[in-house]
Design an enzyme around this catalytic site. Structure first.
Site, PDB file in Angstrom:
ATOM      1  N   ASP A 135      24.647  27.742  76.960  1.00  0.00           N
ATOM      2  CA  ASP A 135      24.974  29.146  76.724  1.00  0.00           C
ATOM      3  C   ASP A 135      26.336  29.482  77.327  1.00  0.00           C
ATOM      4  O   ASP A 135      26.548  29.328  78.538  1.00  0.00           O
ATOM      5  CB  ASP A 135      23.891  30.038  77.358  1.00  0.00           C
ATOM      6  CG  ASP A 135      23.874  31.435  76.782  1.00  0.00           C
ATOM      7  OD1 ASP A 135      24.806  31.785  76.042  1.00  0.00           O
ATOM      8  OD2 ASP A 135      22.934  32.196  77.074  1.00  0.00           O
ATOM      9  N   ASP A 136      27.264  29.935  76.481  1.00  0.00           N
ATOM     10  CA  ASP A 136      28.595  30.393  76.924  1.00  0.00           C
ATOM     11  C   ASP A 136      29.455  29.280  77.528  1.00  0.00           C
ATOM     12  O   ASP A 136      30.369  29.554  78.318  1.00  0.00           O
ATOM     13  CB  ASP A 136      28.484  31.531  77.949  1.00  0.00           C
ATOM     14  CG  ASP A 136      27.996  32.835  77.340  1.00  0.00           C
ATOM     15  OD1 ASP A 136      27.702  32.856  76.133  1.00  0.00           O
ATOM     16  OD2 ASP A 136      27.911  33.835  78.071  1.00  0.00           O
ATOM     17  N   CYS A 175      25.667  35.554  71.115  1.00  0.00           N
ATOM     18  CA  CYS A 175      24.450  34.736  71.242  1.00  0.00           C
ATOM     19  C   CYS A 175      23.463  34.927  70.104  1.00  0.00           C
ATOM     20  O   CYS A 175      23.106  33.959  69.410  1.00  0.00           O
ATOM     21  CB  CYS A 175      23.743  35.069  72.560  1.00  0.00           C
ATOM     22  SG  CYS A 175      24.750  34.874  74.037  1.00  0.00           S
ATOM     23  N   HIS A 236      16.158  34.568  72.490  1.00  0.00           N
ATOM     24  CA  HIS A 236      17.097  35.672  72.216  1.00  0.00           C
ATOM     25  C   HIS A 236      17.095  36.126  70.761  1.00  0.00           C
ATOM     26  O   HIS A 236      18.117  36.581  70.241  1.00  0.00           O
ATOM     27  CB  HIS A 236      18.519  35.293  72.645  1.00  0.00           C
ATOM     28  CG  HIS A 236      19.316  36.481  73.107  1.00  0.00           C
ATOM     29  ND1 HIS A 236      20.649  36.407  73.468  1.00  0.00           N
ATOM     30  CD2 HIS A 236      18.977  37.784  73.249  1.00  0.00           C
ATOM     31  CE1 HIS A 236      21.078  37.592  73.831  1.00  0.00           C
ATOM     32  NE2 HIS A 236      20.078  38.454  73.705  1.00  0.00           N
ATOM     33  N   ASP A 439      26.544  27.892  72.158  1.00  0.00           N
ATOM     34  CA  ASP A 439      26.304  28.915  71.134  1.00  0.00           C
ATOM     35  C   ASP A 439      27.563  29.680  70.768  1.00  0.00           C
ATOM     36  O   ASP A 439      27.672  30.226  69.679  1.00  0.00           O
ATOM     37  CB  ASP A 439      25.191  29.879  71.547  1.00  0.00           C
ATOM     38  CG  ASP A 439      25.419  30.516  72.913  1.00  0.00           C
ATOM     39  OD1 ASP A 439      26.402  30.167  73.597  1.00  0.00           O
ATOM     40  OD2 ASP A 439      24.599  31.369  73.301  1.00  0.00           O
ATOM     41  N   GLN A 440      28.538  29.737  71.657  1.00  0.00           N
ATOM     42  CA  GLN A 440      29.856  30.296  71.386  1.00  0.00           C
ATOM     43  C   GLN A 440      30.764  29.966  72.565  1.00  0.00           C
ATOM     44  O   GLN A 440      30.356  29.261  73.470  1.00  0.00           O
ATOM     45  CB  GLN A 440      29.810  31.816  71.173  1.00  0.00           C
ATOM     46  CG  GLN A 440      29.458  32.642  72.384  1.00  0.00           C
ATOM     47  CD  GLN A 440      27.983  32.878  72.527  1.00  0.00           C
ATOM     48  OE1 GLN A 440      27.313  33.157  71.551  1.00  0.00           O
ATOM     49  NE2 GLN A 440      27.460  32.782  73.734  1.00  0.00           N
TER      50      GLN A 440
END
Length: 687
Positions: A135-136, A175, A236, A439-440
């Protein structure tokens, strides 16, 4: 020799498919058990496959049918003999029942078994899948993407022994929509998972929005193929619709047999001492509008145009005080109601303790692999790290040179190592496709309440999360599968996280859904070297539900053009982030529109530092015209759907609130049996 003619009656009762093959049926006719039986027409383009709406029959049931023909439902399959002996079946009207004779001859069953491709006849020969999403995470945080100071040896090993994508793109820079696209292979706007307002993700667990049940995830398709499926970590994508236990958006509703994780995301509020996501709410209050309204109100009152009684004025002040008190109570109790851990459909820890959460999730993943080592499986390991509020287990704290963020990245790498070692120990490494991504891009605006930098690194790429500059969407993409994928291969073609859907579905022996638009493309030909170019000529980059930019990789060209229709307004203006709002927005007042679009050639300007003009690019006008037309055609193909991130779907609804105890106890409980006690030492790699 006269060709044999075979007639196949599909179990869905829609039609009979005729296939005229060559004389040697055993060489030229292949059957695919797909719905539950469909004809593979790769050897004869004149034949058509008619898909059934019914679920795919499991491999176990098919094997039982082959062993005992009396178990085969009537109307399932009929094999005729040669043309002179065949008993032809007349094609039937749609939705009518097909009458066929039950197969009774043992030699026919043996003949059918010999025709079945090995991966479909034996479930154990199907590949396993381990899909890892951080994540991130910034693309510049990994050693295999150029970081020389933050050590990630296990992830680097995956890249060294597998395939590394250097132009791998998230379908969204946020997300929730990015994960929806990853699971479904579709742009999130097609499923309603792209917001039309400021807020583009879920931040409250008792909201009613989520990934619609009509959407097909690769987990649901693989489950129908006989796979055991698990999601460990972050979801999420919503939870409930109408009451607190309907779980209409739960991972189980989308094909995951096992779930151990959180349904929201790891927020600042979930970590004591890290502040709150609501501390920055003042940045979203329209102070200028409020001041102008109050000034106008007082002017009208002073001039006698309107009259306001003292009682009304005091009532308004009291109402404001009550509203502020309720907001403070909401922030104070937010962790109890939104930071909870679930096992399956049960809340087992509320609020969750993050101190050893990654260790517990790693143990859960290892146990899942051990339980399912003798059958095909899909494991989606979705890290809570390195989203803020940052955390790392005690054994990793202080181990890196980059504070808590570096410690968290080291723990992520350690977990990847534990998963790979487990696959090796279970002798599954050569049978398992491993994929790692983010995810990004990193959240560049993340500064802790103590002033510490809690953001990732993008290398040469501009901006980060919440933007469609390369830093917000260009993410790590590593594929590892010994014996099937070449080692050390680097691919610089445009690919998307949506491509995982068709890649996994095809490898599992299932069919790509043909009742909806799938935007991803099967990556295996590109990964294995069968083709040199990506199938994506155009990719479309959305900022929430707004088409923000278009990427064009023309055939027979090395150029990768990127055109922006609008760009976010950074703060400070000479920066590459939006510190005034903690994330960049896509709506009016926060963006600058461009007509003609800003144009870049990423093959010459990876940092997107200098937009092209008609002076610097002779073909500027024609290039922009092609991209604008592609955007127009694409937009026309987007069908209206329910906005799952509308205000009504985002608001807190008390009747949807998950609670493992009672409201009087503030929903507190602690009954998770997973302790995360892996007997392994942390490997510290010095710089």
């Amino acid at each position: 020799m006269t060709p044999h003619v075979k007639w196949f009656a599909l179990a869905c009762g829609r039609t009979c498919v005729r296939h005229a093959g060559a004389a040697s049926i055993s060489r030229h006719v292949l059957l695919r058990l797909a719905c539950p039986f469909a004809l593979n027409t790769g050897l004869n383009p004149r034949c058509a496959i008619h898909q059934c709406p019914s679920p795919i029959t499991s491999a176990t049931k098919r094997e039982r049918w082959l062993q005992d023909p009396n178990l085969i439902p009537s109307g399932l399959l009929h094999l005729g003999g040669p043309p002179t002996l065949e008993r032809k079946l007349k094609p039937t009207a749609p939705h009518s029942n097909v009458r066929v004779q039950r197969m009774k001859s043992p030699w026919i069953l043996l003949f059918l078994a010999l025709l079945l491709p090995a991966p479909l006849a034996q479930g154990v020969s199907k590949p396993n899948f381990v899909l890892i999403m951080v994540d991130d995470l910034g693309i510049g945080d990994l050693g295999c993407y150029g970081n020389t100071t933050l050590k990630t040896p296990h992830i680097d090993m995956l890249a060294r022994d597998g395939v590394k994508l250097t132009q791998h793109l998230a379908a969204s820079p946020l997300c929730t929509p990015s994960r929806a696209a990853f699971l479904t292979g579709r742009y999130p706007i097609r499923s309603g998972m792209a917001a039309h307002r400021h807020v583009g993700v879920y931040i409250i667990s008792a909201a009613s929005g989520g990934l619609p049940q009509e959407e097909l995830t690769f987990a649901r398709i693989l489950k129908e193929q006989g796979y055991m499926t698990a999601l460990i970590g972050k979801w999420h994508l919503g939870l409930n619709c109408e009451h607190s236990s309907d779980h209409c958006h739960h991972p189980k509703a989308h094909g995951f047999d096992h779930f151990y994780g959180i349904t929201l995301t790891n927020l600042r509020d979930c970590q004591p001492g890290h502040g709150s996501v609501f501390y920055n709410v003042h940045a979203h209050i329209p102070y200028s509008t409020l001041v102008a309204t109050l000034a106008t109100f007082f002017f009208l009152h002073a001039t006698g145009i309107i009259t306001v009684s003292r009682r009304l004025a005091l009532g308004l002040v009291a109402l404001l005080i009550v509203a502020l008190a309720l907001f403070g109570l909401f922030v104070l109790t937010f962790p109890n109601f939104n930071c909870f851990l679930m096992r399956g459909e049960e809340v087992v820890e509320q609020p969750y303790v993050s101190e050893n959460l990654t260790q517990r999730m790693t143990s859960e993943a290892v146990e899942f692999l051990e339980r399912n080592s003798d059958r095909p499986f899909l494991l989606f390991f979705s890290f809570l790290q390195v989203h803020t509020a940052l955390f790392a287990s005690p054994r990793f704290r202080g181990k890196s040179l980059f504070g808590l963020y570096g410690d968290a990245v080291m723990e992520v790498d350690w977990t990847v190592g534990q998963i790979i070692k487990t696959l090796e120990r279970l002798k599954l490494k050569e049978k398992t496709l491993v994929y790692l991504t983010s995810d990004q891009g990193p959240h560049l605006e993340e500064i802790s309440v103590h002033g510490e930098v809690h953001r990732g690194h993008n290398g040469i790429y501009k901006a980060g999360k919440s933007t469609n500059w390369e830093g917000g969407i260009r993410v790590p993409g590593v594929f590892h599968w010994p014996g099937q994928l070449p080692a050390g291969k680097v691919i610089d073609e445009p690919t998307s996280n949506m491509d995982v859907f068709p890649t996994v579905v095809n490898l599992a022996g299932a069919s790509i859904p043909n009742d909806r638009q799938i935007d991803g493309r099967d990556l295996m030909p590109l990964l294995q070297g069968g083709v040199e170019r990506s199938e994506h000529e155009f990719l479309f980059h959305y900022c929430n539900a707004h088409l923000n930019a278009v990427r064009w990789h023309p055939a027979n060209s090395t150029s990768v053009w990127k055109a922006f229709f609008f760009t976010p307004d950074f703060y400070p203006k000479n920066g590459t982030a939006c510190f005034h709002t903690h994330a960049c927005f896509c709506t009016e007042g926060y963006v600058t529109r461009h007509d003609p679009p800003l144009l870049y050639d990423l093959s010459r300007d990876l940092s997107e530092s200098t937009p092209l003009t008609p002076t610097t690019e002779p073909n500027f006008t024609s290039i922009v015209e092609v991209m604008v037309e592609a955007a127009r055609v694409h937009s026309q193909g987007i069908k209206p759907v329910v906005d799952q991130l509308s205000a009504g779907h985002l608001l807190w609804k008390p009747w949807l609130q998950p609670c493992c105890s009672s409201l009087s106890q503030l929903c507190r409980c602690e009954r998770d049996h997973q302790k995360g006690s892996l007997n392994t030492e942390v490997e510290i790699h010095s710089n």
